[in-house]
Enzyme design. Structure first.
Site, mmCIF file in Angstrom:
data_model
loop_
_atom_site.group_PDB
_atom_site.id
_atom_site.type_symbol
_atom_site.label_atom_id
_atom_site.label_comp_id
_atom_site.label_asym_id
_atom_site.label_seq_id
_atom_site.Cartn_x
_atom_site.Cartn_y
_atom_site.Cartn_z
ATOM 1 N N GLY A 141 0.914 -10.583 6.007
ATOM 2 C CA GLY A 141 -0.250 -10.192 5.218
ATOM 3 C C GLY A 141 0.062 -8.908 4.473
ATOM 4 O O GLY A 141 0.954 -8.161 4.874
ATOM 5 N N GLY A 201 -4.943 -5.216 7.868
ATOM 6 C CA GLY A 201 -5.366 -5.092 9.260
ATOM 7 C C GLY A 201 -4.583 -5.929 10.247
ATOM 8 O O GLY A 201 -4.961 -6.037 11.412
ATOM 9 N N LYS A 202 -3.444 -6.477 9.811
ATOM 10 C CA LYS A 202 -2.679 -7.336 10.737
ATOM 11 C C LYS A 202 -2.103 -6.535 11.895
ATOM 12 O O LYS A 202 -2.023 -7.024 13.026
ATOM 13 C CB LYS A 202 -1.581 -8.090 9.998
ATOM 14 N N ARG A 213 16.907 7.779 13.879
ATOM 15 C CA ARG A 213 16.246 9.062 13.696
ATOM 16 C C ARG A 213 16.051 9.734 15.050
ATOM 17 O O ARG A 213 16.310 9.139 16.091
ATOM 18 C CB ARG A 213 14.893 8.848 12.993
ATOM 19 N N ARG A 230 -7.333 5.258 3.987
ATOM 20 C CA ARG A 230 -6.332 5.766 4.929
ATOM 21 C C ARG A 230 -6.050 7.247 4.678
ATOM 22 O O ARG A 230 -5.871 8.022 5.617
ATOM 23 C CB ARG A 230 -5.016 5.000 4.763
ATOM 24 N N ARG A 283 1.908 -0.353 -3.409
ATOM 25 C CA ARG A 283 1.436 -1.267 -2.362
ATOM 26 C C ARG A 283 0.502 -2.324 -2.939
ATOM 27 O O ARG A 283 0.522 -3.486 -2.523
ATOM 28 C CB ARG A 283 0.737 -0.484 -1.250
#
Length: 403
Positions: free
Chosen positions: A141, A146-147, A174, A267, A278
């Site tokens: 998705g 919201g997956k 990292r 967000r 995005r």
């Protein structure tokens, strides 16, 4: 628990006095069409795995094929049985229960694809596993749909039922990242070779580094008795769909594109440039995800709780309580298979006779291996093997039980 079919048990009594095993030393020979597959029996003492050679009987040429998949380790003795003209079952002697059955694929779909791609003779090993694993779940998705939240809720409510595969990457780790936990960190040349050998379900180049999901990483989750969840983008899902992996494909979409943009902006973690990127990617993913051909199910995340309940229903989790995973490779009552054994194939069942050859009237160990429901294969596992123990003595069959 289950029992071997009555007719098959009747046949057992006719063959408990011994089996024929085509072998020379530690090498077995299996004829498939105009080729003879020579398995094991190499003169190289340093070889730690079972080797394969092919004799082309039409030309008399001895061929060393390209061998894909994880090779089984050498053993004290093995037997070989041809299954369905496309794979050879290997039963290893002196091996533990979870290492005694292997499949050498000689003409499966995967082998034919690799033979055409590599333009050379190819065979592929696959480890045989008793029982089946539930199909992995591929969830895709666009960013902000919201997956991740849905998957987190699923993992929290059913922690022992689901697991994530650990992805591979060629980038350097990292700070605080651990190999095998956050990623499998690997050299680019190693990963490129594994991709070429068909060991990856999907992969992508991101900022000069490779990222991908290997078949082995998914199989490891199934070996633990868990159902694997793959959280990947639409392009990755397309690659998995084209692979040999049987999975359930679920696409999560927003109620509208405007709502998706609203969630991304709320967000507050990205710049305007990142948001626009995005959104462009999301538009393309929505078009591909909803166009058909990739996903089995499409869920609209308008209300999170309602969408989560729909996801659980789709996966058959309604009314399910938390359970402890049971490994499909759990050691059962089957002890290590003796080096001295022999086999016989009757239809889709294999009789394994483990009676020590030097003791005429010793009690026997007989097993029936049902290969009628095989699933999967190289470069992953072959699942669906069913093993029945048949206790026999000098005067006949005493009982039977499924392991």
């Amino acid at each position: 628990m289950g029992e071997a079919p009555a007719l098959f048990v009747d046949l057992l009594s006719e063959y408990t006095n011994g089996f024929a095993l085509k072998s020379k030393g530690s090498q077995t020979t299996t004829i498939v069409s105009d080729k003879t597959y020579l398995i094991g029996g190499t003169d190289n003492e340093s070889t730690s795995t079972i080797e394969v050679q092919i004799l082309d009987r039409s030309t008399g040429q001895l061929i060393v094929p390209k061998v894909l998949g994880t090779k089984p380790k050498q053993c004290k003795g093995h037997s070989a049985v041809l299954l369905n003209e496309d794979r050879i079952l290997i039963v290893k002697g002196g091996s533990s229960p979870d290492d005694c059955t292997w499949l050498l694929e000689v003409d499966t779909k995967f082998v034919r694809q690799q033979r055409e791609s590599l333009e050379t003779e190819v065979v592929a090993w696959s480890k045989g596993i008793r029982g089946e694993a539930e199909k992995p779940i591929v969830i895709s998705g666009p960013s902000g749909v919201g997956k991740g939240t849905l998957i987190a809720k699923l993992m929290k409510e059913f922690p022992s039922m689901f697991g994530f595969s650990v992805s591979h990457t060629t980038r350097a780790p990292r700070e605080k990242e651990k190999d095998g936990v956050h990623y499998h960190f690997t050299d680019r040349s190693v990963m490129e070779k594994a991709i070429k050998d068909g060991k990856f379900l999907e992969f992508a180049a991101v900022h000069g580094n490779l990222y991908g999901t290997s078949i082995e990483a998914v199989e490891v989750v199934a070996d633990e008795g868990k159902r694997c969840i793959l959280d990947i983008d639409v392009q990755g899902a397309r690659s998995v769909r084209a692979s040999t992996l049987e999975a359930i494909f679920i696409f999560i979409c927003p109620p509208s594109f405007d709502e998706l943009e609203k969630r991304l902006r709320e967000r507050g973690t990205e710049t305007e440039e990142q948001i626009q990127k995005r959104l462009r990617n999301a538009k393309a993913e929505l078009e591909q995800g909803q166009s058909g051909g990739i996903f089995d199910h499409i869920l609209v995340n308008d209300d999170l709780e309602a969408c989560y309940e729909s996801l659980k229903k789709l996966l058959g989790l309604e009314g399910i309580v938390r359970t402890t995973p049971k490994s499909s490779n759990a050691v059962s009552e089957l002890v290590d298979l003796p080096a001295v054994h022999s086999v016989l194939k009757i239809d889709q069942k294999i009789l394994i006779n483990c009676r020590p050859a030097e003791v005429e009237k010793a009690s026997k160990q007989l097993f029936v291996l049902d290969v009628s429901a095989l699933k999967g294969g190289a470069p992953g596992r072959t699942r669906g093997l069913n093993l029945y123990a048949v206790n026999t003595f000098a005067n006949g069959i005493d009982g039977k039980k499924q392991l």
